[in-house]
Scaffold this motif. Structure first.
Motif, PDB file in Angstrom:
ATOM      1  N   LEU A 159      10.203  -7.247 -34.912  1.00  0.00           N
ATOM      2  CA  LEU A 159      11.498  -7.264 -35.607  1.00  0.00           C
ATOM      3  C   LEU A 159      11.372  -7.174 -37.133  1.00  0.00           C
ATOM      4  CD1 LEU A 159      13.836  -9.768 -33.696  1.00  0.00           C
ATOM      5  CD2 LEU A 159      14.445  -7.472 -34.463  1.00  0.00           C
ATOM      6  N   PRO A 160      10.497  -7.949 -37.763  1.00  0.00           N
ATOM      7  CA  PRO A 160      10.406  -7.841 -39.232  1.00  0.00           C
ATOM      8  C   PRO A 160      10.016  -6.443 -39.702  1.00  0.00           C
ATOM      9  CG  PRO A 160       9.342  -9.854 -38.467  1.00  0.00           C
ATOM     10  CD  PRO A 160       9.632  -9.031 -37.246  1.00  0.00           C
ATOM     11  N   THR A 161       9.097  -5.797 -38.976  1.00  0.00           N
ATOM     12  CA  THR A 161       8.686  -4.440 -39.334  1.00  0.00           C
ATOM     13  C   THR A 161       9.833  -3.462 -39.173  1.00  0.00           C
ATOM     14  OG1 THR A 161       6.383  -4.846 -38.751  1.00  0.00           O
ATOM     15  CG2 THR A 161       7.112  -2.554 -38.722  1.00  0.00           C
ATOM     16  N   LEU A 162      10.579  -3.580 -38.084  1.00  0.00           N
ATOM     17  CA  LEU A 162      11.711  -2.683 -37.846  1.00  0.00           C
ATOM     18  C   LEU A 162      12.763  -2.816 -38.942  1.00  0.00           C
ATOM     19  CD1 LEU A 162      12.085  -3.274 -34.011  1.00  0.00           C
ATOM     20  CD2 LEU A 162      11.227  -1.186 -35.099  1.00  0.00           C
ATOM     21  N   ARG A 185      15.790  -6.615 -25.940  1.00  0.00           N
ATOM     22  CA  ARG A 185      16.781  -7.400 -25.198  1.00  0.00           C
ATOM     23  C   ARG A 185      18.111  -7.388 -25.955  1.00  0.00           C
ATOM     24  NH1 ARG A 185      12.464 -10.820 -25.498  1.00  0.00           N
ATOM     25  NH2 ARG A 185      13.612 -12.338 -26.749  1.00  0.00           N
ATOM     26  N   LEU A 186      19.164  -7.687 -25.236  1.00  0.00           N
ATOM     27  CA  LEU A 186      20.496  -7.693 -25.845  1.00  0.00           C
ATOM     28  C   LEU A 186      20.561  -8.621 -27.058  1.00  0.00           C
ATOM     29  CD1 LEU A 186      22.715  -7.697 -22.636  1.00  0.00           C
ATOM     30  CD2 LEU A 186      22.786  -5.955 -24.434  1.00  0.00           C
ATOM     31  N   GLU A 187      19.828  -9.719 -27.008  1.00  0.00           N
ATOM     32  CA  GLU A 187      19.898 -10.686 -28.107  1.00  0.00           C
ATOM     33  C   GLU A 187      19.308 -10.137 -29.413  1.00  0.00           C
ATOM     34  OE1 GLU A 187      16.223 -13.627 -27.132  1.00  0.00           O
ATOM     35  OE2 GLU A 187      17.460 -12.966 -25.463  1.00  0.00           O
ATOM     36  N   HIS A 188      18.488  -9.079 -29.309  1.00  0.00           N
ATOM     37  CA  HIS A 188      17.939  -8.460 -30.510  1.00  0.00           C
ATOM     38  C   HIS A 188      18.957  -7.588 -31.249  1.00  0.00           C
ATOM     39  CE1 HIS A 188      13.877  -8.642 -28.228  1.00  0.00           C
ATOM     40  NE2 HIS A 188      13.833  -9.563 -29.164  1.00  0.00           N
ATOM     41  N   VAL A 189      19.963  -7.139 -30.521  1.00  0.00           N
ATOM     42  CA  VAL A 189      20.835  -6.082 -31.047  1.00  0.00           C
ATOM     43  C   VAL A 189      21.552  -6.468 -32.339  1.00  0.00           C
ATOM     44  CG1 VAL A 189      22.910  -4.709 -30.564  1.00  0.00           C
ATOM     45  CG2 VAL A 189      21.084  -4.874 -28.848  1.00  0.00           C
ATOM     46  N   PRO A 190      22.161  -7.649 -32.439  1.00  0.00           N
ATOM     47  CA  PRO A 190      22.905  -7.942 -33.681  1.00  0.00           C
ATOM     48  C   PRO A 190      22.057  -7.849 -34.940  1.00  0.00           C
ATOM     49  CG  PRO A 190      23.564  -9.467 -31.954  1.00  0.00           C
ATOM     50  CD  PRO A 190      22.389  -8.695 -31.415  1.00  0.00           C
ATOM     51  N   TRP A 223      25.028  -2.836 -22.043  1.00  0.00           N
ATOM     52  CA  TRP A 223      24.424  -2.428 -23.312  1.00  0.00           C
ATOM     53  C   TRP A 223      25.386  -1.592 -24.146  1.00  0.00           C
ATOM     54  CZ3 TRP A 223      19.709  -3.363 -25.660  1.00  0.00           C
ATOM     55  CH2 TRP A 223      18.853  -4.227 -24.959  1.00  0.00           C
ATOM     56  N   ARG A 224      26.093  -0.690 -23.486  1.00  0.00           N
ATOM     57  CA  ARG A 224      27.047   0.149 -24.218  1.00  0.00           C
ATOM     58  C   ARG A 224      28.094  -0.714 -24.910  1.00  0.00           C
ATOM     59  NH1 ARG A 224      26.217   4.679 -26.128  1.00  0.00           N
ATOM     60  NH2 ARG A 224      26.792   3.452 -27.946  1.00  0.00           N
ATOM     61  N   ALA A 225      28.580  -1.722 -24.200  1.00  0.00           N
ATOM     62  CA  ALA A 225      29.606  -2.614 -24.768  1.00  0.00           C
ATOM     63  C   ALA A 225      29.054  -3.380 -25.959  1.00  0.00           C
ATOM     64  CB  ALA A 225      30.119  -3.563 -23.698  1.00  0.00           C
ATOM     65  N   MET A 226      27.811  -3.848 -25.845  1.00  0.00           N
ATOM     66  CA  MET A 226      27.195  -4.581 -26.960  1.00  0.00           C
ATOM     67  C   MET A 226      27.031  -3.666 -28.180  1.00  0.00           C
ATOM     68  SD  MET A 226      25.697  -7.176 -28.441  1.00  0.00           S
ATOM     69  CE  MET A 226      24.914  -8.446 -27.425  1.00  0.00           C
ATOM     70  N   LEU A 227      26.576  -2.436 -27.949  1.00  0.00           N
ATOM     71  CA  LEU A 227      26.339  -1.532 -29.058  1.00  0.00           C
ATOM     72  C   LEU A 227      27.635  -1.062 -29.705  1.00  0.00           C
ATOM     73  CD1 LEU A 227      23.413   0.664 -27.711  1.00  0.00           C
ATOM     74  CD2 LEU A 227      23.310  -1.416 -29.085  1.00  0.00           C
ATOM     75  N   ASP A 228      28.700  -1.002 -28.930  1.00  0.00           N
ATOM     76  CA  ASP A 228      29.980  -0.554 -29.469  1.00  0.00           C
ATOM     77  C   ASP A 228      30.774  -1.697 -30.101  1.00  0.00           C
ATOM     78  OD1 ASP A 228      29.419   1.989 -28.646  1.00  0.00           O
ATOM     79  OD2 ASP A 228      30.728   1.956 -26.890  1.00  0.00           O
ATOM     80  N   GLY A 229      30.295  -2.930 -29.940  1.00  0.00           N
ATOM     81  CA  GLY A 229      30.953  -4.064 -30.567  1.00  0.00           C
ATOM     82  C   GLY A 229      30.677  -4.063 -32.064  1.00  0.00           C
ATOM     83  N   PRO A 230      31.302  -4.976 -32.792  1.00  0.00           N
ATOM     84  CA  PRO A 230      31.095  -5.029 -34.247  1.00  0.00           C
ATOM     85  C   PRO A 230      29.647  -5.385 -34.561  1.00  0.00           C
ATOM     86  CG  PRO A 230      32.303  -6.965 -33.475  1.00  0.00           C
ATOM     87  CD  PRO A 230      32.212  -6.035 -32.305  1.00  0.00           C
ATOM     88  N   ALA A 231      29.058  -4.666 -35.504  1.00  0.00           N
ATOM     89  CA  ALA A 231      27.703  -4.992 -35.958  1.00  0.00           C
ATOM     90  C   ALA A 231      27.725  -6.356 -36.634  1.00  0.00           C
ATOM     91  CB  ALA A 231      27.194  -3.923 -36.917  1.00  0.00           C
TER      92      ALA A 231
END
Length: 232
Positions: A159-162, A185-190, A223-231
């Protein structure tokens, strides 16, 4: 407002492809032999999937486990066969024994792709010097994406590198999209979205029954719903 994130899903066959598209995937990565972390599928499989869905397909060019190019002439021949079967986007990446990019092999294969868009895959996570690799590949035609977890061990460690690499956007060697995959994982997305990353790649996360079971449209839709939610 942030732009819509790209969701890429690994597909092994037409059943996977249809389910992934139904769940909202933007693109598929076509592979076989996940026990070897994904090898090149047959032209027949590519043609069948191309006929079954209308989203983008990126086809793996990798003939054996590991990150050595192996028989480059065969890779070039296989690329031609896949293009004849309807493939127009690809995934590849080769390292030498010292962990540097095998530039000669990459260049030969890319020449055979004749401008097709392609992803440099997670070989970057095994590279001795990620920054040097990006600089060496920066001007190759068609390269528009790096599939990376930020670490050889996965997104948790990477994560830090990304996040840091996302901050280099627009600098030489950093113009390509970061497509995050490898223990994602979904928890990484935000956190990734808040860093400006807009590419996400899932394999096992789309398969509730593991690799022995098919892609689940419902899992992809989550996943689509998570990605389309507010950043975040």
């Amino acid at each position: 407002m942030s732009k819509r994130a790209v969701l890429e899903v690994i597909a092994l066959d037409t059943e996977d492809a249809v389910a992934a598209q139904a769940g909202g995937a933007d693109r598929l990565e076509l592979v076989t032999e996940m026990a070897a972390d994904g090898l090149t599928p047959s032209p027949a499989t590519v043609a069948a999937i191309r006929a079954a869905v209308d989203i983008d397909l990126r086809v793996m060019l990798r003939l054996a486990d590991g990150f050595a190019a192996g028989d480059v002439r065969r890779l070039v021949r296989v690329a031609g066969e896949l293009r004849a079967a309807g493939a127009d986007q690809f995934v590849l990446g080769f390292l030498d024994a010292d962990g540097a990019v095998d530039l000669a092999a990459v260049e030969q294969v890319v020449e055979a792709l004749d401008g097709c868009p392609w992803t440099f895959h997670r070989a970057i996570d095994r590279a001795a010097d990620r920054h040097a690799l990006r600089k060496q590949l920066a001007d190759l035609p068609g390269l528009d994406t790096y599939l990376t977890a930020g670490s050889a061990t996965g997104v948790d460690a990477g994560l830090p590198t990304l996040v840091a690499e996302a901050g280099h956007d627009g600098e030489p060697g950093y113009g390509q999209r970061i497509l995050v995959g490898g223990g994602l994982r979904l928890e990484h997305v935000p956190k990734l979205r808040s860093a400006g990353i807009d590419g996400f790649h899932i394999g096992g996360a789309a398969r509730p029954d593991g690799w022995r079971g098919p892609v689940s449209a419902e899992a992809v839709a989550e996943w689509r719903a998570m990605l389309d939610g507010p950043a975040a």
